[in-house]
Scaffold this motif. Structure first.
Motif, PDB file in Angstrom:
ATOM      1  N   ILE A 343      32.576  41.396  14.399  1.00 22.94           N
ATOM      2  CA  ILE A 343      34.023  41.227  14.198  1.00 22.94           C
ATOM      3  C   ILE A 343      34.449  39.810  14.568  1.00 22.94           C
ATOM      4  CG2 ILE A 343      36.288  41.983  15.007  1.00 22.94           C
ATOM      5  CD1 ILE A 343      35.022  44.816  15.318  1.00 22.94           C
ATOM      6  N   ALA A 344      33.936  39.293  15.690  1.00 22.78           N
ATOM      7  CA  ALA A 344      34.307  37.941  16.129  1.00 22.78           C
ATOM      8  C   ALA A 344      33.869  36.894  15.113  1.00 22.78           C
ATOM      9  CB  ALA A 344      33.697  37.644  17.495  1.00 22.78           C
ATOM     10  N   PHE A 345      32.687  37.037  14.548  1.00 21.92           N
ATOM     11  CA  PHE A 345      32.204  36.088  13.540  1.00 21.92           C
ATOM     12  C   PHE A 345      33.139  36.086  12.337  1.00 21.92           C
ATOM     13  CE2 PHE A 345      29.904  34.859   9.756  1.00 21.92           C
ATOM     14  CZ  PHE A 345      29.125  33.785  10.156  1.00 21.92           C
ATOM     15  N   CYS A 346      33.471  37.282  11.814  1.00 19.28           N
ATOM     16  CA  CYS A 346      34.332  37.356  10.635  1.00 19.28           C
ATOM     17  C   CYS A 346      35.723  36.818  10.937  1.00 19.28           C
ATOM     18  CB  CYS A 346      34.402  38.792  10.135  1.00 19.28           C
ATOM     19  SG  CYS A 346      32.861  39.391   9.386  1.00 19.28           S
ATOM     20  N   GLN A 347      36.225  37.102  12.112  1.00 18.01           N
ATOM     21  CA  GLN A 347      37.532  36.570  12.484  1.00 18.01           C
ATOM     22  C   GLN A 347      37.496  35.054  12.612  1.00 18.01           C
ATOM     23  OE1 GLN A 347      38.544  38.864  15.983  1.00 18.01           O
ATOM     24  NE2 GLN A 347      39.431  40.531  14.764  1.00 18.01           N
ATOM     25  N   GLY A 348      36.358  34.526  13.061  1.00 14.86           N
ATOM     26  CA  GLY A 348      36.207  33.077  13.129  1.00 14.86           C
ATOM     27  C   GLY A 348      36.179  32.438  11.759  1.00 14.86           C
ATOM     28  N   ILE A 349      35.472  33.041  10.818  1.00 11.88           N
ATOM     29  CA  ILE A 349      35.457  32.540   9.444  1.00 11.88           C
ATOM     30  C   ILE A 349      36.875  32.548   8.866  1.00 11.88           C
ATOM     31  CG2 ILE A 349      34.710  33.064   7.081  1.00 11.88           C
ATOM     32  CD1 ILE A 349      32.507  31.793   8.688  1.00 11.88           C
ATOM     33  N   MET A 375      36.127  42.236   6.238  1.00 13.93           N
ATOM     34  CA  MET A 375      36.000  41.143   5.271  1.00 13.93           C
ATOM     35  C   MET A 375      36.853  39.961   5.702  1.00 13.93           C
ATOM     36  SD  MET A 375      35.836  42.711   1.433  1.00 13.93           S
ATOM     37  CE  MET A 375      34.324  43.502   0.863  1.00 13.93           C
ATOM     38  N   ALA A 376      36.266  38.793   5.689  1.00 10.58           N
ATOM     39  CA  ALA A 376      36.986  37.551   5.951  1.00 10.58           C
ATOM     40  C   ALA A 376      36.936  36.705   4.691  1.00 10.58           C
ATOM     41  CB  ALA A 376      36.345  36.801   7.107  1.00 10.58           C
ATOM     42  N   SER A 377      38.102  36.343   4.178  1.00 14.07           N
ATOM     43  CA  SER A 377      38.141  35.535   2.962  1.00 14.07           C
ATOM     44  C   SER A 377      39.500  34.866   2.855  1.00 14.07           C
ATOM     45  CB  SER A 377      37.869  36.394   1.724  1.00 14.07           C
ATOM     46  OG  SER A 377      37.933  35.618   0.543  1.00 14.07           O
ATOM     47  N   GLY A 378      39.620  33.702   3.444  1.00 11.04           N
ATOM     48  CA  GLY A 378      40.846  32.927   3.314  1.00 11.04           C
ATOM     49  C   GLY A 378      40.743  32.014   2.123  1.00 11.04           C
ATOM     50  N   SER A 379      40.758  32.603   0.939  1.00 11.84           N
ATOM     51  CA  SER A 379      40.426  31.864  -0.273  1.00 11.84           C
ATOM     52  C   SER A 379      41.640  31.650  -1.160  1.00 11.84           C
ATOM     53  CB  SER A 379      39.341  32.616  -1.062  1.00 11.84           C
ATOM     54  OG  SER A 379      39.737  33.953  -1.302  1.00 11.84           O
ATOM     55  N   PHE A 380      41.551  30.661  -2.037  1.00  8.90           N
ATOM     56  CA  PHE A 380      42.608  30.369  -2.988  1.00  8.90           C
ATOM     57  C   PHE A 380      42.694  31.448  -4.063  1.00  8.90           C
ATOM     58  CE2 PHE A 380      41.502  26.232  -1.190  1.00  8.90           C
ATOM     59  CZ  PHE A 380      42.751  25.748  -0.855  1.00  8.90           C
TER      60      PHE A 380
END
Length: 431
Positions: A343-349, A375-380
């Motif tokens: 969870i920490a890794f995905c939140q960091g991404i 899921m981590a995805s701060g994408s356009f």
């Protein structure tokens, strides 16, 4: 690493930065190989554009039926050349990779046929399409009388070719051999085009009439050639992964033998009209631009994956592929050992992303999956996997699957932010 402006934009532990510098020195062989492949693939795409006479008139928008859309038709010829196959459907109205794969499956399979997957169990969303998932809905292949069989992978994660040939001899209803190139949510190696060629050759020797289809998601432009140049009949994928270059806002493709692509076009639209209909609504320019940028962007994603592998290997985690290993897709797996680290890794991404960096991803029951997913995805582009993202089911071995990055500098920064977040939470140690 020295900040040339004298300003720090992110606070990274000095020990972490030292590891990053050592990692980059170690992975120079991988970087050189990636750049060489991108150079050749960029030439291939450029030649396809020039050879097909792409012009400004190709970018005009069509509406309604879309009859006679020159840009749409030429784009599909360009894509077919770039993918080294006879024909292609490249459309913005493919909603995702699973949709493109589904159209291809329903396009060529008929009641009474059997689909034989030789790479073990397909990933979660395709299981629903087949009709073997707990979440399967009405309208699956199973509902239409299309059977499914699989050949489990060998202990080392490779395809069981002997088992595949036995299955083909034992079941004459097998109409399709299905190959999932990428690993999905598993830790088996992704398949190179050379391994796909070995499978195709073995199948042809026993059942030459069988259709060989490849789920090519995450694999486009990673190597110097594509599956249809190595014996596959059909392949499909998403434009918000590799071949859209981070510019295509939606869409997908089916490519391969002309007769099979034609059948798929009847499923996409209607029997009879097929590929002749389908307006572009102004999407053509971004799809052309995305395809043109794809070889370079894929190279940047591969560099980011190699850096992630090298850094987390130095931090004591098991990774696959290894930092300097030859790759068959853009995905990097890191075994993080426990849900807190995952969870920490995905939140960091997410916090190192250009879009929605303040969002805090949490595990949830995502449709189509049988475990909670983070899921981590701060994408356009929403859900884009060629932009830096990370995702995983919350289940053993608590591995994360990281992929993408439009440019290496941003990808490297995102990986460092993820590692720093784990460090701040006491979830990793630096010797």
């Amino acid at each position: 690493m020295e900040q040339k402006t004298g300003r720090k934009y992110f606070e990274f532990d000095d020990r972490l930065m030292e590891l990053a510098l050592a990692t980059e020195q170690d992975i120079q062989p991988a970087f050189k190989r990636i750049e060489d492949i991108a150079f050749i693939n960029q030439q291939k795409v450029l030649a396809a554009f020039i050879g097909n006479g792409v012009g400004e008139n190709c970018f005009t928008s069509s509406t309604g039926y879309g009859y006679g859309d020159v840009g749409r038709e030429k784009l599909e010829r360009v894509f077919a050349d770039a993918m080294e196959c006879e024909d292609a459907l490249l459309r913005h109205n493919f909603m995702c990779g699973t949709h493109a794969l589904t159209v291809a499956l329903f396009g060529v399979l008929r009641p009474g046929d059997t689909m034989l997957c030789v790479t073990g169990m397909p990933y979660d969303t395709i299981q629903s399409v087949i009709g073997i998932s707990k979440q399967s809905a009405s309208g699956s292949l199973k509902d239409f009388g299309i059977a499914f069989e699989k050949v489990d992978l060998l202990a080392d994660g490779s395809v069981d070719i002997d088992g595949t040939l036995r299955a083909l001899r034992d079941n004459r209803s097998v109409r399709m051999v299905y190959i999932q190139r990428s690993r999905g949510y598993s830790l088996r190696p992704s398949l190179t085009v050379e391994q796909i060629e070995e499978i195709c050759s073995a199948v042809r020797n026993v059942r030459p009439e069988v259709i060989i289809m490849v789920d090519n998601c995450y694999g486009e432009f990673v190597q110097l050639s594509e599956p249809c140049a190595h014996g596959a009949d059909l392949m499909a994928g998403s434009l918000i992964k590799n071949p859209g270059g981070g510019i295509a806002a939606t869409g997908g493709y089916i490519a391969g033998r002309s007769d099979l692509v034609e059948l798929c076009s009847y499923r996409l639209s209607t029997p009879g009209t097929g590929r002749e209909v389908g307006c572009t609504l102004g999407h053509s320019r971004e799809m052309y631009m995305g395809l043109f940028s794809a070889p370079h962007v894929v190279g940047e994603a591969l560099k980011t994956a190699s850096f992630c592998a090298g850094l987390f290997s130095r931090l004591g985690y098991d990774v696959t592929p290894q930092p300097n290993e030859c790759r068959a897709d853009i995905i990097q797996s890191v075994m993080l050992r426990n849900p807190e680290s995952l969870i920490a890794f995905c939140q960091g991404i997410q916090s190192g992303s250009p879009v929605d960096a303040k969002a805090l991803p949490e595990p949830w029951d995502m449709p189509g999956y049988d475990s909670k997913i983070i899921m981590a995805s701060g994408s356009f582009t929403l859900g884009s996997s060629i932009e830096l993202s990370a995702d995983a089911p919350l289940r053993e071995p608590f591995a994360v699957w990281m992929q993408g990055s439009l440019n290496y500098a941003a990808g490297k920064t995102g990986i460092l932010i993820a590692a720093q977040r784990m460090l701040d939470k006491g979830l990793l140690t630096i010797q």
